[in-house]
Design a protein around this motif. Structure first.
Motif, short mmCIF file in Angstrom:
data_model
loop_
_atom_site.label_atom_id
_atom_site.label_comp_id
_atom_site.label_asym_id
_atom_site.label_seq_id
_atom_site.Cartn_x
_atom_site.Cartn_y
_atom_site.Cartn_z
N ASN A 1 0.83 -1.21 0.00
CA ASN A 1 0.00 0.00 0.00
C ASN A 1 0.86 1.26 0.00
OD1 ASN A 1 -2.29 -1.52 0.02
ND2 ASN A 1 -2.62 -1.35 2.24
N ALA A 2 1.91 1.23 0.85
CA ALA A 2 2.79 2.40 0.92
C ALA A 2 3.49 2.62 -0.42
CB ALA A 2 3.83 2.19 2.03
N TYR A 3 3.88 1.53 -1.08
CA TYR A 3 4.55 1.66 -2.38
C TYR A 3 3.58 2.15 -3.45
CZ TYR A 3 9.05 -0.42 -1.08
OH TYR A 3 10.28 -0.65 -0.55
N ALA A 4 2.32 1.71 -3.36
CA ALA A 4 1.32 2.19 -4.33
C ALA A 4 1.17 3.71 -4.19
CB ALA A 4 -0.02 1.50 -4.09
N ARG A 5 1.16 4.17 -2.95
CA ARG A 5 1.03 5.61 -2.71
C ARG A 5 2.26 6.34 -3.24
NH1 ARG A 5 1.78 8.72 2.87
NH2 ARG A 5 0.99 10.76 2.23
N ALA B 1 6.85 4.83 -12.60
CA ALA B 1 6.78 3.92 -11.46
C ALA B 1 5.81 2.81 -11.81
CB ALA B 1 6.28 4.65 -10.22
N VAL B 2 6.20 1.58 -11.49
CA VAL B 2 5.35 0.42 -11.78
C VAL B 2 5.26 -0.44 -10.52
CG1 VAL B 2 4.98 -1.55 -13.31
CG2 VAL B 2 6.31 0.41 -14.12
N LEU B 3 4.03 -0.81 -10.16
CA LEU B 3 3.86 -1.71 -9.02
C LEU B 3 3.88 -3.15 -9.55
CD1 LEU B 3 3.43 -1.08 -6.01
CD2 LEU B 3 0.98 -1.38 -6.39
N LEU B 4 4.78 -3.96 -9.03
CA LEU B 4 4.90 -5.35 -9.50
C LEU B 4 4.30 -6.29 -8.46
CD1 LEU B 4 8.68 -5.34 -10.58
CD2 LEU B 4 6.71 -4.82 -12.02
N ASP B 5 3.58 -7.33 -8.91
CA ASP B 5 3.15 -8.34 -7.95
C ASP B 5 4.24 -9.42 -7.84
OD1 ASP B 5 2.89 -10.14 -10.05
OD2 ASP B 5 0.73 -9.80 -10.29
N ARG B 6 4.00 -10.37 -6.96
CA ARG B 6 5.02 -11.39 -6.66
C ARG B 6 5.49 -12.14 -7.92
NH1 ARG B 6 6.70 -15.04 -2.32
NH2 ARG B 6 6.87 -17.14 -3.16
N GLU B 7 4.52 -12.49 -8.79
CA GLU B 7 4.87 -13.25 -9.99
C GLU B 7 5.73 -12.42 -10.95
OE1 GLU B 7 4.55 -16.52 -10.53
OE2 GLU B 7 3.91 -16.40 -8.43
N GLU B 8 5.40 -11.13 -11.04
CA GLU B 8 6.19 -10.26 -11.94
C GLU B 8 7.62 -10.09 -11.41
OE1 GLU B 8 2.88 -7.27 -13.83
OE2 GLU B 8 3.20 -7.20 -11.67
N VAL B 9 7.76 -9.98 -10.08
CA VAL B 9 9.10 -9.89 -9.49
C VAL B 9 9.88 -11.16 -9.79
CG1 VAL B 9 10.43 -9.64 -7.35
CG2 VAL B 9 8.31 -8.33 -7.66
N LYS B 10 9.20 -12.30 -9.66
CA LYS B 10 9.83 -13.62 -9.89
C LYS B 10 10.36 -13.73 -11.32
CE LYS B 10 8.82 -18.31 -8.37
NZ LYS B 10 7.77 -19.17 -7.81
N LYS B 11 9.60 -13.18 -12.26
CA LYS B 11 10.04 -13.21 -13.66
C LYS B 11 11.29 -12.36 -13.87
CE LYS B 11 5.97 -13.77 -15.96
NZ LYS B 11 4.80 -13.08 -16.51
#
Lengths: 418, 89
Positions: free
Chosen positions: A129-133, A145-155
């Motif tokens: 949430n803090a990173y989204a803000r 700025a791009v918010l990545l989810d766990r799967e995107e980080v893994k890639k």
């Protein structure tokens, strides 16, 4: 000035590389200058360069106690980014990003700018949430700025520890794709060479021993190589700021602390981005030579030592291994330290002072390298015009007493924990 | 690695301590009218000397007492340590 190009390289190769000119001269200090910059690091040299280029002031001396590029500009982990939430920081560092992108062409010196992106890991929903803000604030200021989810980080970073058996599981990350790294020495050398070609005297091995001030106005400085008259002095001395401030009878809202960095032995390419740990303080990238470049916390107590202690290094690398388990198998190649001018809110100071003709550039904490071009650009404006540029208007010296802090992390005045 | 002589426990490694900053900073007296400048000096302004520095350390993994340490910030030599209420002379 000799232009560096593919053609000049070929030409000089045929003449046994004997035709290269010196990149900057070794002048004897003159009796008087229009502006004296104290500190021949990245910020000082950039300031001299932009004073000459943007403001046509060329009767300048850059005074350096050691050798240029021997301080923090040669000791950092080369990360360049503008992923800040507050407007003052975001807009300032984004100006820096613009200057970084064109710097190799501008300076005719390959600074090896590599916009490989920075990934700040998040380890909880609250942190996401803090990173989204923060990401939204960045985008409002025109920063990517791009918010990545766990799967995107893994890639993107498969070597991170994604097992179930970790204390701080990775929930996702905030990424600034345009961030990256650059070759730090080349930044100092590139600015020095261009400043020198426009008439700036770069005076190395010259220590400032005092100031000549009368009626509240700057008249000159005393150095180990004689007195120099000047009406304008810019301080760009990072961790040594408090030492010079004492000579000026000033007490500043900064403390000097030590930050270490280290590199591993070189390995094949494994990490494409700059990655930071979100549950502690550790950051890592891979250099072009293949070394893992790593850094983290301050040593934790006031220090001018320019060398670090092992407990901090052990603590930082424990975090590193928690992120990247493979790091535990690498040998350490080199560790080193530099002294940081830690400000009381974590943001820098670029301002005039109560002494007419004395200008202050300090408080970079451990973010000084990425700021180099923007710092030089705005500090040159502040010195030449005797007023702050709109981009450094927030970095006032009096913001502490007036309550206009720019506290990005909300950590308060315990500088050694930031 | 620093070794700090806790005045209560004896010589211990730095790992047992937490740093508390400049010990020469004095909080303004309670119930006294305080100017903005005095607050500024107390909260934000630091001498940050290169050389002798009197500082607070917390023996957090030991006796949990706050102590004062006189240390050189460039050589890390520790000259003396004091109990928190002890006068530094």
């Amino acid at each position: 000035m000799q232009k560096y190009s593919f053609l000049s390289l070929i030409k000089n190769a045929f003449s046994g590389h004997k035709g290269w000119e010196v990149a900057w001269k070794d002048p004897t200090p003159k009796k008087e200058y229009d502006v004296v910059i104290i500190g021949g690091g990245g910020h000082g040299l950039a300031t001299a360069y932009y004073l000459a280029k943007e403001h046509k002031i060329t009767n300048i001396a850059v005074i350096e106690k050691g050798w240029i590029g021997g301080g923090n500009v040669g000791r950092n982990t080369t990360i360049i980014r503008s992923n800040y939430m507050h407007d003052e920081n975001g807009l300032f560092y984004e100006k820096g990003m613009d200057l970084w992108r064109s710097m190799s062409q501008d300076l005719n010196f390959n600074i090896m700018f590599s916009p490989r992106g920075i990934i700040n890991l998040a380890h909880s929903d609250a942190q996401m949430n803090a990173y989204a803000r923060r990401g939204n604030s960045m985008r409002l200021n025109g920063i990517d700025a791009v918010l990545l989810d766990r799967e995107e980080v893994k890639k993107k970073v498969p070597v991170l520890d994604f097992s179930d058996n970790v204390r701080f599981p990775i929930f996702g990350a905030l990424m600034q794709p345009s961030a990256g790294t650059a070759r730090h020495d080349a930044v100092a050398w590139g600015y020095a060479r261009q400043a020198d070609s426009m008439g700036v005297d770069i005076i190395q091995h010259c220590e400032v021993t005092g100031f000549d001030i009368s009626n509240g106005k700057m008249q000159g400085i005393k150095t180990s190589r004689g007195d120099i008259k000047t009406k304008k002095v810019g301080l760009c001395v990072a961790g040594s700021t408090s030492i010079l401030a004492e000579m000026l009878n000033m007490t500043l809202p900064i403390e000097t602390h030590l930050l270490q960095a280290c590199v591993s032995e070189p390995i094949k390419p494994i990490l494409d981005h700059v990655v930071t740990f979100g549950a502690g303080h550790f950051y890592c990238s891979q250099s072009d030579k293949g070394e893992m470049v790593m850094g983290g916390d301050l040593d934790g107590y006031n220090s001018y030592a320019q060398r670090g202690n092992l407990p901090t290094l052990q603590h930082v690398l424990t975090e590193g291994i928690a992120m990247f388990p493979f790091l535990s198998k690498l040998n350490m190649l080199r560790t080193w330290g530099g002294i940081m001018d830690m400000s009381m809110d974590g943001s820098p100071i670029i301002d005039k002072t109560h002494i007419a003709g004395l200008y202050l550039n300090c408080g970079w904490c451990y973010g000084g390298f990425k700021a180099t071009p923007a710092s030089g650009f705005t500090f040159a404006h502040t010195i030449a015009q005797d007023r702050v540029h709109e981009l450094n208007a927030g970095f006032r010296l009096d913001r502490f007493s007036t309550g206009h802090l720019i506290d990005e992390k909300g950590l308060g005045t315990k500088t050694w924990i930031s | 690695m620093l070794y700090i002589k806790c005045p209560h426990c004896g010589l211990r490694s730095q790992n047992e301590f937490a740093y508390g900053g400049d010990a020469s900073v004095k909080r303004p007296e309670l119930n006294k009218e305080i100017s903005d400048q005095e607050w500024d000096e107390f909260v934000y302004l630091r001498k940050s000397p290169r050389g002798k520095h009197l500082e607070l350390w917390h023996h957090v993994s030991g006796c949990r007492q706050w102590i004062k340490v006189l240390r050189d910030t460039s050589t890390h030599e520790i000259f003396n340590t004091y109990k928190s209420e002890e006068k530094v002379g």
